[in-house]
Enzyme design. Structure first.
Site, PDB file in Angstrom:
ATOM      1  N   CYS A 277       0.258   3.024 -10.724  1.00 23.49           N
ATOM      2  CA  CYS A 277      -1.096   2.041  -9.781  1.00 23.49           C
ATOM      3  C   CYS A 277      -2.616   2.527 -10.758  1.00 23.49           C
ATOM      4  CB  CYS A 277      -0.441   2.427  -9.153  1.00 23.49           C
ATOM      5  SG  CYS A 277       0.326   1.531  -8.067  1.00 23.49           S
TER       6      CYS A 277
ATOM      7  N   PHE B  36       0.171  -1.551   0.305  1.00 22.99           N
ATOM      8  CA  PHE B  36      -0.207   0.132   0.086  1.00 22.99           C
ATOM      9  C   PHE B  36       0.774   1.206  -0.152  1.00 22.99           C
ATOM     10  CE2 PHE B  36      -2.630  -3.183   1.699  1.00 22.99           C
ATOM     11  CZ  PHE B  36      -4.319  -3.098   0.830  1.00 22.99           C
TER      12      PHE B  36
HETATM   13  P1  NAI Z   1       9.097  -2.319 -11.307  1.00 27.07           P
HETATM   14  O1  NAI Z   1       8.716  -1.807 -12.781  1.00 27.07           O
HETATM   15  O2  NAI Z   1       9.294  -0.673 -10.936  1.00 27.07           O
HETATM   16  O3  NAI Z   1       9.273  -2.804 -11.182  1.00 27.07           O
HETATM   17  C1  NAI Z   1       9.819  -4.452 -11.108  1.00 27.07           C
HETATM   18  C2  NAI Z   1      10.990  -5.112 -11.677  1.00 27.07           C
HETATM   19  O4  NAI Z   1      10.258  -6.541 -11.882  1.00 27.07           O
HETATM   20  C3  NAI Z   1      11.413  -4.806 -12.767  1.00 27.07           C
HETATM   21  O5  NAI Z   1      12.933  -3.903 -12.073  1.00 27.07           O
HETATM   22  C4  NAI Z   1      11.925  -5.445 -13.566  1.00 27.07           C
HETATM   23  O6  NAI Z   1      12.940  -6.002 -14.260  1.00 27.07           O
HETATM   24  C5  NAI Z   1      12.070  -6.950 -12.634  1.00 27.07           C
HETATM   25  N1  NAI Z   1      11.213  -7.743 -12.778  1.00 27.07           N
HETATM   26  C6  NAI Z   1       9.875  -8.711 -13.710  1.00 27.07           C
HETATM   27  N2  NAI Z   1      10.516 -10.025 -14.059  1.00 27.07           N
HETATM   28  C7  NAI Z   1      11.471 -10.608 -12.878  1.00 27.07           C
HETATM   29  C8  NAI Z   1      11.853 -11.532 -12.919  1.00 27.07           C
HETATM   30  N3  NAI Z   1      11.155 -12.511 -13.219  1.00 27.07           N
HETATM   31  N4  NAI Z   1      12.499 -11.816 -12.248  1.00 27.07           N
HETATM   32  C9  NAI Z   1      13.224 -10.458 -11.240  1.00 27.07           C
HETATM   33  N5  NAI Z   1      13.297  -8.977 -11.951  1.00 27.07           N
HETATM   34  C10 NAI Z   1      12.343  -9.300 -12.540  1.00 27.07           C
HETATM   35  O7  NAI Z   1       7.523  -2.400 -11.244  1.00 27.07           O
HETATM   36  P2  NAI Z   1       7.053  -1.197  -9.419  1.00 27.07           P
HETATM   37  O8  NAI Z   1       6.187  -0.131  -9.579  1.00 27.07           O
HETATM   38  O9  NAI Z   1       8.175  -1.472  -8.245  1.00 27.07           O
HETATM   39  O10 NAI Z   1       5.656  -3.044  -9.381  1.00 27.07           O
HETATM   40  C11 NAI Z   1       5.635  -3.762  -8.766  1.00 27.07           C
HETATM   41  C12 NAI Z   1       4.357  -4.387  -8.779  1.00 27.07           C
HETATM   42  O11 NAI Z   1       3.597  -3.641  -7.207  1.00 27.07           O
HETATM   43  C13 NAI Z   1       3.062  -3.750  -9.163  1.00 27.07           C
HETATM   44  O12 NAI Z   1       2.137  -5.205  -9.669  1.00 27.07           O
HETATM   45  C14 NAI Z   1       2.315  -3.050  -9.531  1.00 27.07           C
HETATM   46  O13 NAI Z   1       1.199  -2.682  -9.411  1.00 27.07           O
HETATM   47  C15 NAI Z   1       2.456  -3.024  -7.391  1.00 27.07           C
HETATM   48  N6  NAI Z   1       2.316  -1.888  -6.597  1.00 27.07           N
HETATM   49  C16 NAI Z   1       3.810  -0.480  -7.214  1.00 27.07           C
HETATM   50  C17 NAI Z   1       3.280   0.666  -6.602  1.00 27.07           C
HETATM   51  C18 NAI Z   1       4.293   2.117  -6.977  1.00 27.07           C
HETATM   52  O14 NAI Z   1       3.660   3.406  -5.817  1.00 27.07           O
HETATM   53  N7  NAI Z   1       5.262   1.904  -8.131  1.00 27.07           N
HETATM   54  C19 NAI Z   1       2.784   0.315  -5.297  1.00 27.07           C
HETATM   55  C20 NAI Z   1       2.039  -0.288  -4.665  1.00 27.07           C
HETATM   56  C21 NAI Z   1       1.634  -1.385  -5.874  1.00 27.07           C
END
Ligand code: NAI
Length: 479
Positions: A275, A161
């Site tokens: 998000c 969150f």
């Molecule tokens: P992001 O795009 O910043 O980071 C995701 C990372 O995962 C990337 O660096 C990517 O290279 C890596 N990745 C993808 N597949 C992989 C694998 N198989 N093994 C290792 N690394 C892998 O995304 P973010 O913003 O951190 O969001 C992640 C999740 O959290 C999403 O589902 C998002 O909806 C959720 N979320 C995001 C928030 C935000 O404020 N950004 C807040 C709450 C939840």
């Protein structure tokens, strides 16, 4: 099982800060954050972290190399870990079934397959990414269909969150932590293990436990409710501009009702970020798949209103500048989707900039935390233009607000960075073309003071006297 080692797949805006805070608060646990992107991991191991988040540098400095590690050695980290967070991206699908609405779960699936391939001992696998309801079933099916002898899995849902810009405070002082799991003896045991991790710093009363599906749906529901509040107040901002009411006064009066509350009632050019749009689209698609078209239409309207608000603001800029911005120099102040983050995903500034570029404007952009490459990336993406070279030639990025505004016909303020409130607007007025316009898309400037300097000022949800636009002079009707 006592959790001694945690691995996190995905070193992004969620995985990085969340695991840094776990490492800070649980010195007895070794936390390794992995990513398939070598560049991202190198940045996490450098002095310049890949994301800007107030307080994050400090936490990483304290823990990195002690019990916090950033690594591309995913196999080793998975094998050693007792608990694995899946914190990978879940973007909106851009192809095939559910294109433009459904969540693309390919990264979650590939993370689950990696765990299934590599694990050699029991694991608690925690779904931290935001996913549609029942996504944990996919992880379960993949892991349990590939189970090796002596390896058992428990799958938990533990949505995050935190909000960007306040991630560290949100994590350290979390109002609630939500953990969902299976209603079996082993499921409940796994929930307790994860509770134990959070109880290092979160009071037990703030840790909510539910079944897996409630936990998954609660995350989508929370974002849908938050976005709905913004769209609600933004819808009223249009009514204010048409009537002479002031949206800040309306928000103050409405928010005094304790059943409504004062937070998240700030009218603006619309919400952005990775998000809200994605998660509501995800909810809408889910409703359609469940044959609940009325529910889908209800939430779709929250998104429609957001698009309307962005378009309405940009239209106001163009109309005020005598209905043409062709070859006019326009300064865009702020490009991130909100202050205190360098994240530009779904930023309203992209919509504003793209529309102005389509109308022939020359943009001079300044943002304190967004890298020039990132701005060009957003403005030249095939989703927003078919003429990337033309865009590049009409956009200049500046490293101060003062250089961006020099010679500009108008300033369009898109992000509420605190430093914009401190600018010397007298000095700015001197160096701008006249008449000089300011469009305050975040309602953060002192409009009266600006008008006294000589600016023509327009904002959201409030009709300013002496706005000086052709519209304010009565030659156009309000939309
Ligand atoms: P992001 O795009 O910043 O980071 C995701 C990372 O995962 C990337 O660096 C990517 O290279 C890596 N990745 C993808 N597949 C992989 C694998 N198989 N093994 C290792 N690394 C892998 O995304 P973010 O913003 O951190 O969001 C992640 C999740 O959290 C999403 O589902 C998002 O909806 C959720 N979320 C995001 C928030 C935000 O404020 N950004 C807040 C709450 C939840």
């Amino acid at each position: 099982m006592v959790i001694e080692k945690i691995c996190c797949l995905g070193a992004g805006y969620v995985g990085g800060p969340t695991c840094s805070v776990i490492a800070l608060k649980c010195p007895n646990i070794q936390v390794t954050v992995c990513d398939k992107s070598v560049e991202r991991i190198n940045q996490w191991n450098s002095d310049k972290l890949p994301i800007y988040e107030p307080g994050l540098d400090d936490v990483v400095r304290q823990c990195r190399g002690r019990n916090l590690f950033f690594s591309t050695d995913i196999a080793k980290s998975i094998q050693e870990a007792d608990l694995i967070f899946i914190s990978v991206n879940t973007p909106t699908k851009t192809f095939g079934n559910g294109k433009g609405r459904a969540a693309d779960l390919k990264y979650v699936e590939s993370a689950a397959r990696m765990i299934a391939d590599l694990a050699t001992s029991n694991k608690i696998v925690v779904e931290k990414s935001t996913v549609p309801v029942k996504a944990a079933e996919i992880i379960m099916k993949i892991l349990r269909a590939n189970t090796k002898p002596g390896v058992e899995y428990q799958i938990l849902s533990n949505p995050e969150f935190l909000a960007e810009g306040t991630a560290i405070v949100d994590l350290v002082e979390a109002e609630r932590v939500l953990i969902g799991g299976e209603d079996t003896v082993d499921g409940q045991k796994a929930i307790k293990e994860l509770c134990w991790v959070y109880e290092h710093w979160i009071p037990a009363k703030n840790i909510l436990t539910t079944n897996t599906w409630s936990s998954e749906l609660s995350k989508l529901a929370a974002n849908a409710f938050l976005a709905q509040r913004i769209s609600s107040i933004n819808s009223l901002s249009a009514v204010c501009e048409a009537t002479g009411a002031d949206v800040s006064e309306v928000a103050r009066a409405v928010g005094r009702d304790s059943r409504i509350g004062p937070k998240f009632l700030e009218a603006s050019i619309g919400f952005g970020g990775s998000c809200f749009q994605k998660d509501i689209l995800n909810l809408i698609y889910l409703c359609e798949c469940l044959n609940l078209p009325e529910v889908a239409a209800y939430w779709q309207q929250v998104l429609n209103l957001n698009d309307y608000q962005k378009a309405r603001f940009t239209r106001k800029v163009i109309e005020s500048l005598f209905n043409t911005v062709s070859d006019k120099k326009i300064a865009i102040l702020g490009f991130s989707f909100k202050k205190n983050t360098g994240d530009t995903r779904e930023s309203p500034a992209i919509h504003v900039s793209t529309t102005l570029l389509d109308e022939g404007a020359k943009l001079h952009i300044y943002d304190p935390k967004v890298e020039p490459d990132q701005i060009f990336y957003e403005l030249t993406s095939p989703y927003v233009t078919s003429e990337p070279e033309k865009v590049k030639s009409n956009v200049e990025i500046h490293d101060t607000a003062y250089s961006a505004v020099t010679g500009a016909h108008a300033i369009v303020l898109c992000t509420e960075w605190d430093e914009f409130k401190m600018l010397d607007f007298k000095k700015i007025y001197e160096v701008m073309m006249k008449p000089a316009y300011i469009f305050d898309g975040r309602k953060i400037l002192n409009h009266e003071a600006l008008q006294n300097i000589g600016f023509h000022v327009q904002t959201i949800g409030k009709r300013l006297s002496r706005a000086g636009s052709i519209r304010a002079q009565g030659s156009q009707t309000m939309p």
